[in-house]
Design an enzyme around this catalytic site. Structure first.
Site, mmCIF file in Angstrom:
data_model
loop_
_atom_site.group_PDB
_atom_site.id
_atom_site.type_symbol
_atom_site.label_atom_id
_atom_site.label_comp_id
_atom_site.label_asym_id
_atom_site.label_seq_id
_atom_site.Cartn_x
_atom_site.Cartn_y
_atom_site.Cartn_z
ATOM 1 N N ASN A 112 0.717 -1.257 0.016
ATOM 2 C CA ASN A 112 -0.023 0.017 -0.032
ATOM 3 C C ASN A 112 0.823 1.236 -0.004
ATOM 4 O OD1 ASN A 112 0.977 -0.114 2.670
ATOM 5 N ND2 ASN A 112 -1.049 0.022 3.638
ATOM 6 N N PHE B 123 3.122 4.414 -1.498
ATOM 7 C CA PHE B 123 2.840 4.990 -2.677
ATOM 8 C C PHE B 123 3.382 6.525 -2.731
ATOM 9 C CE2 PHE B 123 -0.996 6.308 -0.121
ATOM 10 C CZ PHE B 123 -0.831 7.807 -0.212
ATOM 11 N N LEU B 124 3.615 7.063 -4.150
ATOM 12 C CA LEU B 124 3.677 8.454 -4.042
ATOM 13 C C LEU B 124 2.726 9.009 -4.886
ATOM 14 C CD1 LEU B 124 7.353 10.291 -4.577
ATOM 15 C CD2 LEU B 124 5.289 10.915 -5.887
ATOM 16 N N ASN C 87 2.435 3.641 12.850
ATOM 17 C CA ASN C 87 2.859 2.370 13.551
ATOM 18 C C ASN C 87 3.946 2.551 14.184
ATOM 19 O OD1 ASN C 87 1.119 0.966 11.732
ATOM 20 N ND2 ASN C 87 2.427 -0.221 10.826
ATOM 21 N N MET D 174 -6.108 4.945 -4.365
ATOM 22 C CA MET D 174 -5.468 5.726 -5.185
ATOM 23 C C MET D 174 -6.567 6.054 -6.057
ATOM 24 S SD MET D 174 -3.614 2.559 -7.380
ATOM 25 C CE MET D 174 -4.151 1.052 -7.395
ATOM 26 N N HIS E 104 -5.933 6.604 10.522
ATOM 27 C CA HIS E 104 -4.747 6.626 9.593
ATOM 28 C C HIS E 104 -5.006 6.349 8.204
ATOM 29 C CE1 HIS E 104 -4.510 2.349 8.738
ATOM 30 N NE2 HIS E 104 -3.235 2.208 8.287
ATOM 31 N N GLY E 105 -6.053 6.059 7.838
ATOM 32 C CA GLY E 105 -6.416 5.893 6.255
ATOM 33 C C GLY E 105 -7.962 5.275 6.100
#
Length: 482
Positions: free
Chosen positions: A204, A206-207, A331, A382, A405-406
């Site tokens: 998971n 990414f940029l 984390n 994404m 967190h997401g």
């Protein structure tokens, strides 16, 4: 009626896991969840919240955020605080990817200025930023270098010319946890970390090139230097194989040591030892080293990203204006002071797939954010959106200064691959105007938008529960996946 028998809905945004849900609970569990997200709640992740509540020295409730899903020992989205004298520390409460975290960069560019060069930009970034499973970077660390990274974190990267000292102010803990001990880390971890500094990795991570799509709190956004239509970059990665090996090493150590300390575990994945024990302090010192490695990693990746933008747009650094908004870990375990039953107490707070969310005025915030609160960076999938929030006082009262967190996974990687069969995820994203580059089709299948909960729902829960406030929404334009 609650989806999981034995849980109790307290209000529209909170579910209680009562003592007795599993045997031996010392406190109750609390999950931040609305009724929409409750439909996706897994029994195993609720059991994990309850299992954490059985551990020695837990303070307050065993908590989970709305992006909760089943993890190793602790649920992902889990938060738990333990007394530093009587409580434990657990690698499962931090996770394998120690200091997996997010960095957000802002720029002086607009979405309209970038769109004509977007494909070129993504291609050059993909070739410039090492990514993918087992990827190795341009940085080859000597044994001495590795120990310096462990001790200094992002400060080491700045000393090597990757960015400037001004970057450090806007990183959680200034990009370095003091007390990391290079000698607490195994040779195998060093071997794995030697060639992975300055790499994005896979899964998971990414940029992402994004733009500010909506602003909900203009004055707070302005204080962060963010405005509608602005081009931003988000980097999501961690400590790579280095942190993974440290976690693996100490889980084995703690499984043996837990017996010595008379700790009964409802699940061996909750392997832990007293925080003040020799093994506990060794893990903590090694974990800090991995956290520092991750901050150095994101610093190097940011530096190369800036270089690519300067090259493509032929701008001076001042005209580009690509600077750090903030960098947060999700984390990690940290020693922090919190008010417990009216008294200030030092705790070891575990956040696993959970983000620190300190409110305005908190002494640990950089001066530039003292008046607005800590920026909270919440990446989505994404294909949809990411969010910037700020921490609120209620987080200190209810969650030890923590939030989500997401988006949180909805499908396992195998389920996602099965569901993506016969589809072109790359083409589907292109039809939404999002350019994606990745090491392979399988990565895109594993990470397709359908594999995740809708981040908008997750963020709405923490916003409506009052532990963090939405400031703005970011939408993806181009993504590099490992």
């Amino acid at each position: 009626m609650p989806k999981i028998d034995g849980t109790v809905r307290i209000d529209p945004y909170r579910i209680k896991v009562p003592k007795g849900f599993v045997e031996g609970m010392k406190t109750e569990g609390l999950i931040f969840l609305d009724q929409v997200l409750e439909e996706e709640l897994e029994l195993d992740s609720v059991r994990q919240v309850a299992n954490v509540a059985t551990l020695p020295g837990i303070v307050g409730k065993s908590l989970a955020m709305p992006d909760i899903h089943t993890g190793y020992g602790f649920p992902i989205g889990g938060v738990a605080a333990f007394d530093t004298e009587e409580g434990v520390i657990s690698p499962g409460g931090v996770g394998y990817d120690i200091n997996c975290g997010v960095r957000l960069l802002k720029s002086n560019l607009t979405r309209e200025e970038v769109e004509p060069k977007l494909r070129e930009l993504i291609d050059i970034l993909y070739n410039h930023i090492p990514s993918g499973v087992g990827s190795t970077g341009k940085i080859k660390l000597s044994t001495k270098d590795e120990k310096e990274v462990v001790r200094k974190g992002a400060i080491w990267a700045v000393e090597q010319g990757f960015g400037g000292a001004e970057d450090l102010e806007r990183i959680e803990s200034h990009g370095c946890l003091e007390g990391a001990d290079p000698d607490a880390i195994s040779t195998k971890a060093y071997e794995r970390g030697r060639s992975q500094q300055g790499t994005l990795g896979s899964g998971n991570h990414f940029l992402e090139i994004q733009y500010v799509a909506e602003v909900y709190e203009p004055s707070i956004a302005e204080a962060m230097g963010l405005w509608k239509g602005q081009l931003t970059v988000m980097i999501h990665t961690g400590s790579r194989g280095f942190g993974h090996q440290i976690c693996d090493d100490y889980i084995r150590v703690m499984l043996q040591a837990a017996k010595k300390y008379g700790i009964e575990l409802p699940d061996k994945e909750l392997a832990c030892v007293p925080f003040r024990s020799r093994e506990g302090q060794q893990y903590f010192a090694a974990m800090k080293g991995a956290a520092n490695y991750a901050w150095a990693n994101r610093q190097c990746l940011m530096h190369w990203t800036r270089e690519v933008f300067l090259r493509v747009f032929k701008l001076s650094p001042k005209d580009l204006g690509m600077t750090v908004v903030f960098d947060v870990a999700h984390n990690i375990a940290k020693e922090e002071f919190h008010i417990v039953e009216g008294k200030r107490k030092k705790l070891i707070v575990h956040r696993k797939g959970a983000t620190r969310a300190f409110p305005k005025g908190h002494p640990e915030l950089p001066d530039c954010y003292k008046e607005i609160g800590q920026p909270v960076l919440i990446p989505g999938d994404m294909g949809r959106a990411s969010f910037v929030l700020v921490g609120l006082p209620k987080a200190m009262e209810e969650t030890f200064g923590s939030t989500c967190h997401g988006a949180g996974r909805l499908l396992s990687r195998n389920q996602a691959i099965k569901q993506a069969k016969g589809r072109s995820i790359k083409q589907e994203l292109a039809e939404r105007g999002i350019i994606v580059r990745s090491a392979g089709k399988e990565t895109l299948a594993e990470e397709m938008p359908d594999a995740y909960k809708d981040v908008s729902n997750v963020v709405d829960v923490v916003h409506n529960a009052g532990i963090a406030m939405k400031v703005l929404k970011l939408k993806p334009m181009g993504v590099i996946k490992g």
